[in-house]
Design an enzyme around this catalytic site. Structure first.
Site, PDB file in Angstrom:
ATOM      1  N   ASP A   1     -24.725   3.474  34.523  1.00 52.76           N
ATOM      2  CA  ASP A   1     -24.040   3.408  35.812  1.00 52.76           C
ATOM      3  C   ASP A   1     -24.884   2.872  36.970  1.00 52.76           C
ATOM      4  O   ASP A   1     -24.357   2.515  38.017  1.00 52.76           O
ATOM      5  CB  ASP A   1     -23.491   4.788  36.186  1.00 52.76           C
ATOM      6  CG  ASP A   1     -22.346   5.203  35.275  1.00 52.76           C
ATOM      7  OD1 ASP A   1     -21.609   4.314  34.809  1.00 52.76           O
ATOM      8  OD2 ASP A   1     -22.198   6.409  35.026  1.00 52.76           O
TER       9      ASP A   1
ATOM     10  N   GLY B   1     -24.329  11.048  29.270  1.00 50.31           N
ATOM     11  CA  GLY B   1     -23.685   9.924  28.577  1.00 50.31           C
ATOM     12  C   GLY B   1     -24.747   8.993  28.040  1.00 50.31           C
ATOM     13  O   GLY B   1     -25.697   8.666  28.742  1.00 50.31           O
TER      14      GLY B   1
ATOM     15  N   THR C   1     -28.979   5.546  32.113  1.00 51.76           N
ATOM     16  CA  THR C   1     -27.526   5.631  32.283  1.00 51.76           C
ATOM     17  C   THR C   1     -27.005   4.235  32.571  1.00 51.76           C
ATOM     18  O   THR C   1     -27.690   3.455  33.234  1.00 51.76           O
ATOM     19  CB  THR C   1     -27.139   6.572  33.436  1.00 51.76           C
ATOM     20  OG1 THR C   1     -25.791   6.260  33.855  1.00 51.76           O
ATOM     21  CG2 THR C   1     -28.019   6.400  34.664  1.00 51.76           C
TER      22      THR C   1
ATOM     23  N   ARG D   1     -17.153   5.732  37.356  1.00 49.21           N
ATOM     24  CA  ARG D   1     -16.248   6.698  37.976  1.00 49.21           C
ATOM     25  C   ARG D   1     -16.482   6.803  39.482  1.00 49.21           C
ATOM     26  O   ARG D   1     -15.542   6.818  40.266  1.00 49.21           O
ATOM     27  CB  ARG D   1     -16.437   8.069  37.326  1.00 49.21           C
ATOM     28  CG  ARG D   1     -15.200   8.910  37.275  1.00 49.21           C
ATOM     29  CD  ARG D   1     -15.398  10.102  36.348  1.00 49.21           C
ATOM     30  NE  ARG D   1     -15.513   9.699  34.950  1.00 49.21           N
ATOM     31  CZ  ARG D   1     -14.461   9.468  34.163  1.00 49.21           C
ATOM     32  NH1 ARG D   1     -13.230   9.595  34.635  1.00 49.21           N
ATOM     33  NH2 ARG D   1     -14.618   9.104  32.911  1.00 49.21           N
TER      34      ARG D   1
ATOM     35  N   ASP E   1     -26.678   4.361  39.097  1.00 51.38           N
ATOM     36  CA  ASP E   1     -26.357   5.095  40.316  1.00 51.38           C
ATOM     37  C   ASP E   1     -27.426   6.136  40.660  1.00 51.38           C
ATOM     38  O   ASP E   1     -27.108   7.203  41.184  1.00 51.38           O
ATOM     39  CB  ASP E   1     -24.987   5.774  40.167  1.00 51.38           C
ATOM     40  CG  ASP E   1     -24.954   6.731  38.974  1.00 51.38           C
ATOM     41  OD1 ASP E   1     -25.933   6.751  38.195  1.00 51.38           O
ATOM     42  OD2 ASP E   1     -23.954   7.445  38.831  1.00 51.38           O
TER      43      ASP E   1
ATOM     44  N   ASP F   1     -28.420  12.003  36.674  1.00 51.82           N
ATOM     45  CA  ASP F   1     -28.745  13.050  37.647  1.00 51.82           C
ATOM     46  C   ASP F   1     -28.557  14.462  37.093  1.00 51.82           C
ATOM     47  O   ASP F   1     -29.330  15.363  37.418  1.00 51.82           O
ATOM     48  CB  ASP F   1     -27.990  12.846  38.973  1.00 51.82           C
ATOM     49  CG  ASP F   1     -26.499  12.712  38.790  1.00 51.82           C
ATOM     50  OD1 ASP F   1     -26.046  12.749  37.621  1.00 51.82           O
ATOM     51  OD2 ASP F   1     -25.785  12.564  39.792  1.00 51.82           O
TER      52      ASP F   1
ATOM     53  N   ARG G   1     -24.002  17.043  26.594  1.00 51.25           N
ATOM     54  CA  ARG G   1     -24.010  17.808  27.843  1.00 51.25           C
ATOM     55  C   ARG G   1     -23.953  19.277  27.446  1.00 51.25           C
ATOM     56  O   ARG G   1     -23.060  19.691  26.716  1.00 51.25           O
ATOM     57  CB  ARG G   1     -22.799  17.429  28.712  1.00 51.25           C
ATOM     58  CG  ARG G   1     -22.919  16.050  29.326  1.00 51.25           C
ATOM     59  CD  ARG G   1     -21.787  15.748  30.302  1.00 51.25           C
ATOM     60  NE  ARG G   1     -22.020  14.485  30.989  1.00 51.25           N
ATOM     61  CZ  ARG G   1     -21.673  13.292  30.503  1.00 51.25           C
ATOM     62  NH1 ARG G   1     -21.067  13.213  29.350  1.00 51.25           N
ATOM     63  NH2 ARG G   1     -21.941  12.193  31.176  1.00 51.25           N
TER      64      ARG G   1
END
Lengths: 328, 328, 328, 328
Positions: D132, D15, D130, D176, D134, D107, D76
């Site tokens: 996120d 993303g 990213t 998510r 994370d 990741d 992707r």
């Protein structure tokens, strides 16, 4: 009226303005829609003289709409102001088989187009692209609305700190000959005073007015100064002058400079650029020439370039009055 | 014509719009300038019914100009739609010695003002404040320009990611009955398709058009959908439908919602609000009543409220055409 | 340690910084959460001397989070630097039954708090609120991140026009003693050169570097100049100097000024202000005093105010290196 | 350790995130600075499989710094997850004489790099890009700070209208598996409630909390909902549920969607991307491989990719507590 247009050239010239990319995109996409070839000249008339151009198709202008600046670059060409320069340019146009031009810029740009048309018979359509909004034959020029918002956002930030201290701020904005940016952004930002070229407020009246503001309970004031203001002092001298005469004020200066020429164009400027440039291509296809497309009373309209050049900057006196009332 | 106006009330009503604070400020400052008292009613007509108001002087509206929302809060009052509600409101106005009202809002707001004027002889002036731009008698409503820019900025962000993937994005914008926001922001943001209530594109044509976009070399597409679009599906169903029929697309949805009603107003909306509301106060001082002030062809103008209520949403067909050409 | 804290005072002092309102809100809400009274002093220590304060409850700080400036106003108080001034302030604190203070500002602010604590035993907690990021004991000060973004957004706009012409732009940013803003915003905006107080590049090297940029194919360059740069010329003189020595460049100047102190705080500054100020209140409740809360390595930490005052501005040499590499 | 690196490849995958262009630019400029060739692969690993790449020199990345998205496009690739796909990719790398890779993404991107390194001996360095946040081994990922500000600005606009009506707003944000965006933007925007995957507040407690907010005098509330929230309802169902149970609230929904992946990166993200990617190139030149560069406690640091993949999302419990206190 004239031969069929098979290839249209486009250029941006003069001081650049947000929305020029939106304008280029609209010229290119309209050409594609009407199955007409399109080429873009780099650096205004200078690229025309040098034969520095690129073929543009619908995909060439992918994703340029939101960006300030101009992918074709803008410049002022001294060479084009000479007969020799224009001869070279006309020859390059002939070599490139360009039948007509869309010229995006201000009055200097249009003057160049007029010479090209008169001397070499190249049909030209002008599109008003300048932040100064000083072109006859259109209520708004492309880039003006964006520049106003840039100035207002900057002054909003200054206001945050103005309201926290007892301060006087001078903000210099663009507009060498015309105070449109100063006047409208000044009202938009709630400036206490607006100094424009068209109206010499006078230093005495400025001091009086600031003094009155303070007595009315205002703890800070913002003065918007057009760079072409005729008060006889630059913005730093002005700040010094006020500090000497109104010593309780701590006067600070911001010079916005070229920030005002950049930035992502507003929706208004994008839609304006889109409408004007689609029309410019359609006018050329219809055999029109030597006109400028503009927006008059919310409708797309065109006037002869000659007329568009006779710019008179008549400031809207009612806005000065509104500004006075609102800084009560 | 009528007694001298000594105290003017102001309220904001209906869905709120950026620039309402600029409008309130202009009413208050104009009153101060003309040595007229001013009071503000909270929560629209509901505050009038409850006698919930505040005296406002020039300093009360310090620094509210840049902010979205409305310091007087906005609401829709069901009680005011009843005769009893209006009787209470009129009594409160009398108690408060309010001689006339400036009403900032949309057609519901104006309808309320008309009732107040007809039933209780309160002179009212309407000022169009709504993001929808769906009021007759003015080319632009306060808040519309800001909402357009909010939508365009959001879509610009989506475009960043759209141009990095092969994606289809549906963006739902406001406009239950009128597609002005969708149409203009769609052009401003370079949307590939724009779905509005006034034009039923039809699902088949949408698929065709997306298919054509893809074949022309576009790797992603953005579809702006007006919430009032009559295509018979909500924006999520629409995305599902397209995904089923054009499986190579990964369709994503954004629902902008009330983001569009907020934000710092643009320069355009601030200047518009300022000009309209100074004029509104001046009209009341001059004995005018039951009119709405608007901007027509770049000049401040007024029309009877009755006429302003006869809203017809005639979409500018030329913009649909421009959108088609530009998404080539 | 000490008596129970029943009422906490808060003030903002020194040059104001975006996020000060977020900080005030967090102090007030944390007090409400812990059932402690809270009062705010206006105009920093000056309001303390004059007893100019207001009781603040959870609803008093409704909706101030997004706004620049400070609802308590900020000021520099000369009177507070005198023993007499502080005596008056301490007396007012006693009258108001204020048990402890949260002081939001820079080193001058903390020096004031230390005097108040040492001379009158008022427990004080400092919170670093300044755009300059020049306080020991914290990696980041409140307002710094916002100021960086303000500068970067301004330079982005200049870049739009820079990339359209062959131009050289000088942008003066804040930082009298420390070049943190210039260095980080310069990297963030991709400036070709960054002039900071900590490193005297020298005029010759500047010319060399600009010459090299041009030869490497760059058609325009942006130089970020910290206002405290020691190169011995102000930004206008610098532009003149370069124009004389590199005549093919058309050098333009922007002075950002107090724009950098305003604007809606970034998420980073809001979260930082929120975390630091909740902790400040909790430290006071726990009997701590005369410390500054800061963020060190992503954790909230506190150091003695004495230590926080020993500011040394050690510029991150690695960033200078990165800037060099990136302007290749 | 290994052969000399003469050509480095770079790609963006997964993303997309604001700052990816800043990252690409830093890789390219660092390569130029160290006289190393650089090529960029389009559409992540898919372009590697297809041999779709471009040579990049210092001028190729002119002016991309301020823009969202990625000039190399991101995707992707399912094919790359197969052994055959990776074999093709490795062959293309060999053909193109690419000695090492810089991989910008999350990741999934790093997992791909690890396979490439283990199976084909290609040295790889990961850079966390990213929204996120994370990824283990870095306190911040590129794009996260920008996404937070995008969310906060959106909620600020909603707050304008929230404070004008009696309303409840649900805003769905990305995340998510991790609630970092929701938690930090929720605090930054002053949300009354924040629903994240890591903490199941439960529907009852949500109703209780909203009820308490209202009784404490709040006229409106904003609830930030992470898309991965485990409360068992999507955001529209949640709004319906609350409307049924707390009928005095008029609940509205905004779904921000991919707006969060775009926009001009903040200064923080640009500086982060610049620092990480210069380091990534330098690590490759120094013979390092299979590590991810990150920022830990304000310093650039690197960890083995294996370790970076073991992501555990441990939400900062202290932020939940702060959010509770501040929504008092």
């Amino acid at each position: 009226m004239g031969k069929k247009i098979k290839k249209i050239g486009v250029l941006t010239s003069g001081g650049d303005a947000p929305g020029m990319n939106a304008a280029i995109r609209a010229v290119v996409r309209a050409c594609a829609y009407y199955h007409t070839e399109c080429v873009g000249f780099y650096r205004g008339y200078q690229g025309m003289i040098e034969g520095d151009f690129v073929a543009l198709n619908a995909r060439s202008v992918r994703n340029i709409l939101p960006y300030g600046g101009t992918i074709l670059q803008s410049a002022r060409s001294k060479e084009f102001m000479t007969k020799e320069g224009r001869a070279k340019a006309a020859a390059k146009l002939k070599d490139a088989e360009v039948d007509a031009m869309v010229l995006i810029g201000g009055d200097g740009t249009f003057r160049g187009g007029l010479a090209l048309s008169e001397e070499y018979g190249i049909p030209c359509i002008g599109v008003p692209g300048t932040i100064d909004n000083d072109i006859s034959g259109t209520n708004f020029t492309i880039g003006y609305d964006t520049a106003l918002n840039t100035v207002v956002e900057a002054i909003d930030k200054i206001r945050d700190t103005a309201s926290s201290h007892n301060r006087l701020f001078f903000v210099e904005v663009m507009g060498r000959d015309a105070g449109f940016i100063a006047l409208n952004s000044g009202i938009g930002a709630g400036a206490e005073e607006i100094l424009i070229p068209e109206e010499d407020l006078g230093l005495e009246r400025l001091l009086d007015s600031l003094e009155r503001s303070r007595r009315s309970g205002k703890t800070s004031s913002i003065v918007v100064v057009s760079e072409g203001d005729k008060i006889g002092k630059n913005v730093f001298e002005l700040a010094e002058y006020v500090k000497e005469n109104l010593p309780y004020y701590d006067a600070k200066v911001t010079v916005l400079g070229h920030i005002q020429r950049g930035g992502s164009p507003t929706c208004f400027d994008r839609v304006l650029a889109s409408r004007l440039c689609v029309k410019a291509v359609e006018l050329l296809m219809d055999g029109k020439r030597d006109v400028m497309v503009g927006i008059m009373n919310n409708d797309i309209a065109y006037t002869s370039i000659c007329k568009a050049l006779k710019t008179e900057h008549t400031v809207n006196k009612d806005l000065l009055r509104i500004s006075d009332i609102l800084s009560t």
